[in-house]
Design a protein around this motif. Sequence first.
Motif, PDB file in Angstrom:
ATOM      1  N   ALA A  88      39.724  72.626  32.957  1.00 10.60           N
ATOM      2  CA  ALA A  88      41.063  73.183  33.150  1.00 10.60           C
ATOM      3  C   ALA A  88      41.086  74.667  32.865  1.00 10.60           C
ATOM      4  N   LEU A  89      41.781  75.417  33.716  1.00 16.33           N
ATOM      5  CA  LEU A  89      42.045  76.824  33.449  1.00 16.33           C
ATOM      6  C   LEU A  89      43.517  76.897  33.058  1.00 16.33           C
ATOM      7  N   GLY A  90      43.795  76.789  31.776  1.00 17.43           N
ATOM      8  CA  GLY A  90      45.177  76.705  31.328  1.00 17.43           C
ATOM      9  C   GLY A  90      45.774  75.398  31.820  1.00 17.43           C
ATOM     10  N   ASN A  91      46.896  75.478  32.519  1.00 15.11           N
ATOM     11  CA  ASN A  91      47.535  74.292  33.072  1.00 15.11           C
ATOM     12  C   ASN A  91      47.396  74.218  34.586  1.00 15.11           C
ATOM     13  N   VAL A  92      46.370  74.886  35.126  1.00 17.34           N
ATOM     14  CA  VAL A  92      46.214  74.952  36.572  1.00 17.34           C
ATOM     15  C   VAL A  92      45.441  73.734  37.079  1.00 17.34           C
ATOM     16  N   PRO A  93      45.993  72.951  37.994  1.00 11.42           N
ATOM     17  CA  PRO A  93      45.351  71.723  38.426  1.00 11.42           C
ATOM     18  C   PRO A  93      44.250  71.914  39.454  1.00 11.42           C
ATOM     19  N   LYS A  94      44.289  73.011  40.224  1.00 12.95           N
ATOM     20  CA  LYS A  94      43.267  73.179  41.243  1.00 12.95           C
ATOM     21  C   LYS A  94      42.859  74.646  41.376  1.00 12.95           C
ATOM     22  N   THR A  95      41.689  74.847  41.988  1.00 13.44           N
ATOM     23  CA  THR A  95      41.141  76.189  42.127  1.00 13.44           C
ATOM     24  C   THR A  95      41.747  76.895  43.340  1.00 13.44           C
ATOM     25  N   LEU A  96      41.893  78.201  43.238  1.00 14.58           N
ATOM     26  CA  LEU A  96      42.397  79.008  44.342  1.00 14.58           C
ATOM     27  C   LEU A  96      41.361  79.081  45.456  1.00 14.58           C
ATOM     28  N   GLY A  97      41.818  79.169  46.698  1.00 15.21           N
ATOM     29  CA  GLY A  97      40.899  79.247  47.826  1.00 15.21           C
ATOM     30  C   GLY A  97      40.437  80.669  48.107  1.00 15.21           C
ATOM     31  N   ILE A  98      39.343  80.802  48.872  1.00 10.52           N
ATOM     32  CA  ILE A  98      38.831  82.112  49.271  1.00 10.52           C
ATOM     33  C   ILE A  98      39.556  82.536  50.552  1.00 10.52           C
ATOM     34  N   PRO A  99      40.198  83.690  50.574  1.00 11.26           N
ATOM     35  CA  PRO A  99      40.878  84.144  51.800  1.00 11.26           C
ATOM     36  C   PRO A  99      39.911  84.209  52.981  1.00 11.26           C
ATOM     37  N   ASP A 100      40.389  83.805  54.157  1.00 10.39           N
ATOM     38  CA  ASP A 100      39.540  83.755  55.342  1.00 10.39           C
ATOM     39  C   ASP A 100      38.940  85.110  55.685  1.00 10.39           C
ATOM     40  N   GLU A 101      39.725  86.192  55.489  1.00 13.13           N
ATOM     41  CA  GLU A 101      39.206  87.512  55.846  1.00 13.13           C
ATOM     42  C   GLU A 101      38.045  87.921  54.947  1.00 13.13           C
ATOM     43  N   PHE A 102      38.004  87.424  53.715  1.00 12.87           N
ATOM     44  CA  PHE A 102      36.869  87.688  52.831  1.00 12.87           C
ATOM     45  C   PHE A 102      35.618  86.995  53.370  1.00 12.87           C
ATOM     46  N   VAL A 103      35.784  85.738  53.784  1.00 12.37           N
ATOM     47  CA  VAL A 103      34.647  84.968  54.311  1.00 12.37           C
ATOM     48  C   VAL A 103      34.088  85.640  55.558  1.00 12.37           C
ATOM     49  N   LYS A 107      30.206  87.150  56.100  1.00 10.61           N
ATOM     50  CA  LYS A 107      29.312  86.734  57.184  1.00 10.61           C
ATOM     51  C   LYS A 107      28.897  87.919  58.050  1.00 10.61           C
ATOM     52  N   LYS A 108      29.825  88.855  58.271  1.00 12.36           N
ATOM     53  CA  LYS A 108      29.496  90.054  59.043  1.00 12.36           C
ATOM     54  C   LYS A 108      28.451  90.892  58.315  1.00 12.36           C
TER      55      LYS A 108
END
Length: 244
Positions: A88-103, A107-108
């Motif tokens: 657990a990260l504090g009371n956070v139930p799930k992990t944040l996603g990676i923004p598509d533009e970062f991905v 890859k580029k």
Amino acid sequence: MGETIIPARNIGNHINTVTREILQPGMVLLTNYISLPEQVNIISRCRELGLGPGGFHQPGYQDGAKLRLQTMCLGKRWDPETKYEEHALGNVPKTLGIPDEFVLLVKKALTDAQLLIKKNEKLRDVEEMLPGMSPDVCIVNFYTTNGKLGLHQDRDESKDSLRKGLPVVSFSVGDSAEFLYGDERDISKAESILLKSGDVLIFGGKSRHIYHGVTSINPNTAPRALLKETNLRPGRLNLTFRQF
């Protein structure tokens, strides 16, 4: 080993020249690679995600020791104690996603690094020196001007990922950093490079297990245009992508 200059990008009212350099097998530095608009977007997205639930926090150990930086995990959770175990990260139930533009930018950058290696090393299969990967982990670190990180290896990913030498891709935004790397955990034997805002560093293949760290942040070195657009606080934002 090899260096190539590629077409410059217009950024604001000045020209930004992008260079690509092979530092050692599987390790490539793309200088000035991330454009100013892309850097602005990175800061904006990290600020948006980092101020919300599951955002920036100071990682540490059970004995109370803390790392000298703020961090945020995207894709999968990680910390120095539990690694990628579910926690657990504090009371956070799930992990944040990676923004598509970062991905897409990762890859580029990987594709451009592979093209450089293929051109300079005359390899039939460039994947032997620098494999490709699809990032599902992004660790975002923010170093203040007195932040640093000792020599270490990134070796918490899956056995398959480490065996294949799937690369780590690192984005630098903000103030410049003195970056050390080498085959041993010995500062006196390490190489040093300066990572500036907009630089991308990639290390995979035979270089995947290098020891690396940040010895210092150079204050007042962030591009003025970037500070004007983002009001970024003094320090360095670093995003490292990898495939678990």
